[in-house]
Design a protein around this motif. Structure first.
Motif, PDB file in Angstrom:
ATOM      1  N   MET A   1       0.842  -1.207   0.000  1.00 28.25           N
ATOM      2  CA  MET A   1       0.000   0.000   0.000  1.00 28.25           C
ATOM      3  C   MET A   1       0.872   1.250   0.000  1.00 28.25           C
ATOM      4  SD  MET A   1      -3.211  -0.958  -0.037  1.00 28.25           S
ATOM      5  CE  MET A   1      -4.113   0.438   0.625  1.00 28.25           C
ATOM      6  N   THR A   2       0.496   2.216  -0.818  1.00 32.31           N
ATOM      7  CA  THR A   2       1.280   3.435  -0.920  1.00 32.31           C
ATOM      8  C   THR A   2       0.716   4.568  -0.095  1.00 32.31           C
ATOM      9  OG1 THR A   2      -0.001   4.199  -2.825  1.00 32.31           O
ATOM     10  CG2 THR A   2       1.917   2.809  -3.286  1.00 32.31           C
ATOM     11  N   GLY A   3      -0.484   4.411   0.402  1.00 28.60           N
ATOM     12  CA  GLY A   3      -1.124   5.479   1.162  1.00 28.60           C
ATOM     13  C   GLY A   3      -1.882   6.449   0.275  1.00 28.60           C
ATOM     14  N   THR A   4      -1.777   6.279  -1.054  1.00 28.60           N
ATOM     15  CA  THR A   4      -2.488   7.139  -1.992  1.00 28.60           C
ATOM     16  C   THR A   4      -3.982   6.855  -1.923  1.00 28.60           C
ATOM     17  OG1 THR A   4      -0.579   7.105  -3.463  1.00 28.60           O
ATOM     18  CG2 THR A   4      -2.679   7.808  -4.411  1.00 28.60           C
ATOM     19  N   VAL A   5      -4.787   7.915  -1.933  1.00 27.49           N
ATOM     20  CA  VAL A   5      -6.238   7.755  -1.900  1.00 27.49           C
ATOM     21  C   VAL A   5      -6.709   7.262  -3.266  1.00 27.49           C
ATOM     22  CG1 VAL A   5      -8.454   8.907  -1.613  1.00 27.49           C
ATOM     23  CG2 VAL A   5      -6.514   9.554  -0.176  1.00 27.49           C
ATOM     24  N   THR A   6      -7.422   6.160  -3.279  1.00 24.19           N
ATOM     25  CA  THR A   6      -7.956   5.627  -4.532  1.00 24.19           C
ATOM     26  C   THR A   6      -9.476   5.594  -4.444  1.00 24.19           C
ATOM     27  OG1 THR A   6      -7.835   3.354  -3.723  1.00 24.19           O
ATOM     28  CG2 THR A   6      -5.923   4.197  -4.909  1.00 24.19           C
ATOM     29  N   ARG A  70     -11.401  -2.052 -22.175  1.00 28.31           N
ATOM     30  CA  ARG A  70     -11.898  -0.980 -21.309  1.00 28.31           C
ATOM     31  C   ARG A  70     -11.427  -1.123 -19.861  1.00 28.31           C
ATOM     32  NH1 ARG A  70     -16.913   1.992 -23.121  1.00 28.31           N
ATOM     33  NH2 ARG A  70     -15.195   3.239 -23.945  1.00 28.31           N
ATOM     34  N   THR A  71     -11.034  -2.319 -19.447  1.00 30.68           N
ATOM     35  CA  THR A  71     -10.626  -2.521 -18.053  1.00 30.68           C
ATOM     36  C   THR A  71      -9.492  -1.589 -17.626  1.00 30.68           C
ATOM     37  OG1 THR A  71     -11.429  -4.802 -17.916  1.00 30.68           O
ATOM     38  CG2 THR A  71      -9.629  -4.204 -16.437  1.00 30.68           C
ATOM     39  N   PRO A  72      -8.392  -1.453 -18.396  1.00 30.60           N
ATOM     40  CA  PRO A  72      -7.307  -0.549 -17.972  1.00 30.60           C
ATOM     41  C   PRO A  72      -7.778   0.890 -17.790  1.00 30.60           C
ATOM     42  CG  PRO A  72      -6.559  -1.994 -19.740  1.00 30.60           C
ATOM     43  CD  PRO A  72      -8.039  -2.169 -19.642  1.00 30.60           C
ATOM     44  N   GLU A  73      -8.672   1.354 -18.647  1.00 33.77           N
ATOM     45  CA  GLU A  73      -9.208   2.720 -18.548  1.00 33.77           C
ATOM     46  C   GLU A  73      -9.962   2.913 -17.232  1.00 33.77           C
ATOM     47  OE1 GLU A  73     -13.051   4.990 -20.446  1.00 33.77           O
ATOM     48  OE2 GLU A  73     -11.898   3.649 -21.764  1.00 33.77           O
ATOM     49  N   ALA A  77      -9.064   5.227 -13.790  1.00 36.45           N
ATOM     50  CA  ALA A  77     -10.029   6.142 -13.179  1.00 36.45           C
ATOM     51  C   ALA A  77     -10.175   5.837 -11.691  1.00 36.45           C
ATOM     52  CB  ALA A  77     -11.380   6.033 -13.884  1.00 36.45           C
ATOM     53  N   LEU A  78     -10.220   4.567 -11.355  1.00 39.91           N
ATOM     54  CA  LEU A  78     -10.305   4.159  -9.952  1.00 39.91           C
ATOM     55  C   LEU A  78      -9.059   4.592  -9.184  1.00 39.91           C
ATOM     56  CD1 LEU A  78     -11.769   0.586 -10.529  1.00 39.91           C
ATOM     57  CD2 LEU A  78     -12.856   2.327  -9.098  1.00 39.91           C
ATOM     58  N   ALA A  79      -7.916   4.392  -9.809  1.00 34.66           N
ATOM     59  CA  ALA A  79      -6.656   4.780  -9.159  1.00 34.66           C
ATOM     60  C   ALA A  79      -6.597   6.284  -8.923  1.00 34.66           C
ATOM     61  CB  ALA A  79      -5.471   4.328 -10.012  1.00 34.66           C
ATOM     62  N   ARG A 101     -12.640  -9.542 -14.866  1.00 32.43           N
ATOM     63  CA  ARG A 101     -11.369  -8.896 -15.226  1.00 32.43           C
ATOM     64  C   ARG A 101     -11.174  -7.582 -14.469  1.00 32.43           C
ATOM     65  NH1 ARG A 101     -12.917 -10.952 -20.306  1.00 32.43           N
ATOM     66  NH2 ARG A 101     -11.378 -12.352 -21.271  1.00 32.43           N
ATOM     67  N   LEU A 102     -12.246  -6.814 -14.350  1.00 26.92           N
ATOM     68  CA  LEU A 102     -12.141  -5.526 -13.670  1.00 26.92           C
ATOM     69  C   LEU A 102     -11.898  -5.713 -12.180  1.00 26.92           C
ATOM     70  CD1 LEU A 102     -12.236  -2.484 -13.764  1.00 26.92           C
ATOM     71  CD2 LEU A 102     -14.740  -2.590 -13.658  1.00 26.92           C
ATOM     72  N   VAL A 103     -12.577  -6.664 -11.567  1.00 23.95           N
ATOM     73  CA  VAL A 103     -12.370  -6.937 -10.138  1.00 23.95           C
ATOM     74  C   VAL A 103     -10.932  -7.385  -9.896  1.00 23.95           C
ATOM     75  CG1 VAL A 103     -13.012  -8.411  -8.197  1.00 23.95           C
ATOM     76  CG2 VAL A 103     -14.787  -7.487  -9.689  1.00 23.95           C
ATOM     77  N   ALA A 104     -10.450  -8.315 -10.726  1.00 25.40           N
ATOM     78  CA  ALA A 104      -9.087  -8.821 -10.554  1.00 25.40           C
ATOM     79  C   ALA A 104      -8.060  -7.703 -10.719  1.00 25.40           C
ATOM     80  CB  ALA A 104      -8.820  -9.944 -11.559  1.00 25.40           C
ATOM     81  N   ALA A 105      -8.277  -6.833 -11.704  1.00 25.10           N
ATOM     82  CA  ALA A 105      -7.336  -5.738 -11.942  1.00 25.10           C
ATOM     83  C   ALA A 105      -7.371  -4.726 -10.800  1.00 25.10           C
ATOM     84  CB  ALA A 105      -7.670  -5.048 -13.268  1.00 25.10           C
ATOM     85  N   ALA A 106      -8.553  -4.464 -10.262  1.00 27.54           N
ATOM     86  CA  ALA A 106      -8.668  -3.529  -9.146  1.00 27.54           C
ATOM     87  C   ALA A 106      -7.997  -4.088  -7.899  1.00 27.54           C
ATOM     88  CB  ALA A 106     -10.143  -3.230  -8.870  1.00 27.54           C
ATOM     89  N   VAL A 107      -8.198  -5.351  -7.636  1.00 28.73           N
ATOM     90  CA  VAL A 107      -7.568  -5.992  -6.479  1.00 28.73           C
ATOM     91  C   VAL A 107      -6.047  -5.942  -6.604  1.00 28.73           C
ATOM     92  CG1 VAL A 107      -7.242  -8.204  -5.301  1.00 28.73           C
ATOM     93  CG2 VAL A 107      -9.546  -7.472  -5.952  1.00 28.73           C
ATOM     94  N   GLU A 108      -5.557  -6.161  -7.818  1.00 29.30           N
ATOM     95  CA  GLU A 108      -4.112  -6.127  -8.061  1.00 29.30           C
ATOM     96  C   GLU A 108      -3.527  -4.754  -7.740  1.00 29.30           C
ATOM     97  OE1 GLU A 108      -0.377  -7.570  -9.222  1.00 29.30           O
ATOM     98  OE2 GLU A 108      -2.267  -8.664  -8.899  1.00 29.30           O
ATOM     99  N   ARG A 109      -4.322  -3.696  -7.913  1.00 31.00           N
ATOM    100  CA  ARG A 109      -3.855  -2.339  -7.642  1.00 31.00           C
ATOM    101  C   ARG A 109      -4.231  -1.859  -6.236  1.00 31.00           C
ATOM    102  NH1 ARG A 109      -3.074   0.751 -12.485  1.00 31.00           N
ATOM    103  NH2 ARG A 109      -2.833   2.574 -11.122  1.00 31.00           N
TER     104      ARG A 109
END
Length: 296
Positions: A1-6, A70-73, A77-79, A101-109
């Motif tokens: 975790m970086t502490g950045t607000v997402t 569209r998932t990376p886009e 936005a979430l980040a 795919r979107l859930v997995a990518a969000a969890v990864e970030r």
């Protein structure tokens, strides 16, 4: 975790039929989300009109055809702090619908993912089926090609949990016939059609009976619930059923020796008894073939 607000990814369940089943939180999320990602934007428009709500955020399409692109886009936005609401045409996102795919990518970030629980065709069909619901597994849609469909069903031939499938109405008769071939015509099942809608129907019976019923033509959205394989005690399975189970396992790729051992373990019988049943069936088939040639 970086502490950045997402931001936050919100998976929202939508009605599977009756719009009155929409969870109250859905309206609030639709009105406040920064981005609404919808499987079909036209259906989303009809839903918001029925609920009497207005989306203030950006609406984008998110369906099978553009999910990967569209998932990376959406993740970016979430980040950046956006609240993204994901909805599908009916039911929960990612359950045989876009979203995984979107859930997995969000969890990864390390982006927060939450949900607005809503209607589920899987759980509704289970509850209405009249079959055991203490243990079940969801199989989604079976393959469209007949050979691949049979192969998938054979993998579940010995599954003792209740099985739940989605199916298209124009393929239902073929699917039920394949299930009857693999699981047995008497295996209990329920075909749940148009759940929560005006013409809701639940047809219960053996797979053979249901296959014959479906051959006349069935319309609507379909969920099929199938009873799990029986837990047979010693001596409870006849020779025909033992041979059928061995054949199903062999066709799924198992060697005969391993198939016989597995069926014997399932039935609580000595391996020799299952082996003898298989040999007897093979001999009977050979005699029948020879007899047929003699008559020709």
């Amino acid at each position: 975790m970086t502490g950045t607000v997402t931001g936050t990814l919100v998976l929202a369940g939508t009605p599977i039929g009756d719009v009155a089943d929409a969870p109250p939180r859905l309206a609030a999320e639709l009105e406040t989300a920064d981005i609404v990602a919808a499987e079909d934007t036209r259906r989303l428009r009809r839903l918001t009109q029925a609920l009497g709500v207005h989306t203030t955020g950006r609406v984008v399409s998110y369906f099978e055809g553009n999910e990967s692109a569209r998932t990376p886009e959406l993740v970016e936005a979430l980040a950046g702090g956006a609240r993204v609401l994901l909805v599908t045409d009916a039911g929960m996102p990612s359950v045989s619908d876009p979203g995984y795919r979107l859930v997995a990518a969000a969890v990864e970030r390390d982006i927060r993912v939450t949900a607005v629980p809503g209607p589920s065709a899987v759980l509704t069909a289970l509850a209405l089926s009249g079959l055991p619901v203490d243990r079940f597994c969801f199989e989604g849609f079976l393959p469209r090609k007949a050979g691949e469909r049979l192969s998938r069903l054979r993998e579940s031939a010995g599954e003792r949990r209740t099985l739940v499938y989605f199916e298209a109405p124009h393929r239902l008769d073929d699917t039920l016939a394949a299930m009857a071939e693999v699981f047995g015509e008497e295996r209990r099942a329920a075909v749940c059609r148009e759940l929560t809608k005006t013409y809701e129907e639940v047809k219960r019976g053996g797979l053979g009976e249901l296959a014959r019923w479906a051959a006349e033509g069935v319309r609507g959205e379909i969920t099929v619930v199938v009873e799990g394989a029986p837990e047979a005690g010693p001596g409870e399975l006849d020779a025909v059923e033992l041979v059928r189970r061995v054949r199903v396992r062999e066709e799924a790729g198992e060697r005969r020796k391993e198939a016989i051992a597995a069926v014997a373990a399932e039935a609580g019988l000595p391996k020799r008894e299952v082996f003898d049943a298989v040999v007897a069936a093979k001999n009977a088939a050979a005699e029948g073939s020879a007899s047929g040639k003699g008559l020709s």
